[in-house]
Write a protein that holds these residues in place. Structure first.
Motif, short mmCIF file in Angstrom:
data_model
loop_
_atom_site.label_atom_id
_atom_site.label_comp_id
_atom_site.label_asym_id
_atom_site.label_seq_id
_atom_site.Cartn_x
_atom_site.Cartn_y
_atom_site.Cartn_z
N ALA A 41 0.87 -1.18 0.00
CA ALA A 41 0.00 0.00 0.00
C ALA A 41 0.90 1.23 0.00
O ALA A 41 1.60 1.50 0.98
N SER A 43 1.37 5.41 -0.52
CA SER A 43 0.63 6.67 -0.48
C SER A 43 1.58 7.85 -0.63
O SER A 43 2.79 7.72 -0.44
N THR A 67 -2.63 5.75 -3.00
CA THR A 67 -3.47 6.72 -2.30
C THR A 67 -2.76 8.08 -2.27
O THR A 67 -1.57 8.16 -1.97
N SER A 136 -9.74 7.98 4.20
CA SER A 136 -8.48 7.74 4.89
C SER A 136 -7.81 9.07 5.21
O SER A 136 -8.01 10.06 4.52
N ARG A 161 -3.19 7.10 8.99
CA ARG A 161 -1.81 6.70 8.67
C ARG A 161 -0.79 7.63 9.33
O ARG A 161 -0.83 8.83 9.19
N TYR A 188 0.81 -4.41 7.28
CA TYR A 188 -0.59 -4.55 7.68
C TYR A 188 -0.94 -6.03 7.74
O TYR A 188 -0.73 -6.77 6.78
N ALA A 198 3.30 3.92 8.07
CA ALA A 198 3.87 3.63 6.76
C ALA A 198 5.31 4.15 6.73
O ALA A 198 5.62 5.17 7.33
N MET A 227 3.44 -1.09 3.93
CA MET A 227 2.92 0.27 3.76
C MET A 227 4.07 1.26 3.61
O MET A 227 4.96 1.33 4.47
N THR A 266 -5.21 0.32 -1.86
CA THR A 266 -5.34 1.71 -1.39
C THR A 266 -5.48 1.63 0.12
O THR A 266 -5.78 0.58 0.70
N MET A 267 -5.24 2.74 0.81
CA MET A 267 -5.20 2.70 2.25
C MET A 267 -6.55 2.30 2.88
O MET A 267 -6.59 1.51 3.82
#
Length: 274
Positions: A41, A43, A67, A136, A161, A188, A198, A227, A266-267
């Motif tokens: 994941a 971001s 994300t 998120s 996050r 995760y 993350a 993450m 995605t988160m």
């Protein structure tokens, strides 16, 4: 983006205690050998809309979805809104990173309602006007406490996050250095957890390709999701106050994740996976 020494000292103490307790314990993972959930994941934070949009061919090349945590949405232009909508239509998630990118623990000191009035409500209204309903949230500067988390979760966010860094120097002294594969909090476990960390992959973290390959291999073998996050896409060393990740380095991560057949999450998807 710089994060406070207090924040990272807190992380260092808490995470190192977790690590020390966890080392040597063999966990029972009944479904780990199937690798059916193993994934990654990724971001990105702040307001680098145009730069993120330019990465679309790279994401498509590896069939990756990510994300984007947007801050200061009141300053979004129509062009940026259009680009975010395109990214969303292609399977990426548009998350929220605060109205003013403020220090949450200071804002919450005036009370939950004042915190929401300054950091949440205005930005979320602007996001809604632009056609987005973020599920998120990424903590600005990695700054938060239990009260902040409670307000955010009560406001409807599915996942919050935080920030993890594998190496940390304060006043030139190395406070800690951990290989990502030895940081269980950046993986995760599909246990419906709503508060996660993350790993920062920006240029100044000193992360290496072999370390990332090991981290992805661990996600695969443990049937978990690694993450990661960064800021601005860069194509060389940061200059003039730039903070961000090296795009070729990101591609190496995407390529390795694809080679290992890891799923891209995605988160907000993470806590929904059964």
């Amino acid at each position: 983006m710089k994060y406070s020494a207090a924040t990272f000292l807190r992380h260092c103490l808490v995470k190192c205690i977790f690590l020390c307790v966890g080392i040597g314990i063999i966990q029972c993972r009944s479904d780990s050998q199937t690798h059916e959930k193993a994934g990654i994941a990724i971001s990105f934070d702040d307001h680098f809309i145009n730069e993120w949009f330019a990465l679309r061919p790279l994401f498509k090349k590896y069939n990756a979805k990510v994300t984007f945590f947007v801050t200061c949405p009141d300053s979004l232009t129509q062009d940026e809104i259009s680009k975010l909508r395109t990214l969303q239509s292609e399977g990426h998630e548009i998350g929220f990173h605060g109205t003013i990118h403020g220090k949450s623990t200071e804002l919450i000191a005036a009370g939950p309602e004042k915190y929401k009035e300054i950091e949440l409500t205005p930005g979320l209204l602007n996001m809604a006007k632009a056609g987005f309903k973020p599920a998120s949230y990424a903590h600005p500067g990695g700054d938060h406490n239990n009260q902040v988390d409670s307000v955010l979760l009560a406001s409807g966010f599915k996942i919050l996050r935080d920030v993890a860094i594998s190496r940390r120097k304060i006043m030139g002294f190395q406070m800690y250095a951990l290989a990502p594969r030895l940081m269980p909090w950046i993986y995760y476990s599909f246990d419906h957890e709503h508060i996660v960390d993350a790993l920062l992959i920006d240029e100044d973290t000193g992360l290496t390709e072999p370390e990332m390959i090991e981290a992805l291999e661990k996600a695969k073998s443990d049937n978990k999701a690694l993450m990661l996050f960064g800021h601005e896409p860069l194509y060389g060393k940061p200059q003039n106050g730039e903070y961000g990740f090296n795009v070729p380095f990101l591609e190496k991560i995407l390529k390795e994740a694809d080679r290992q057949q890891l799923k891209f999450y995605t988160m907000s998807e993470l806590p929904e996976i059964k």
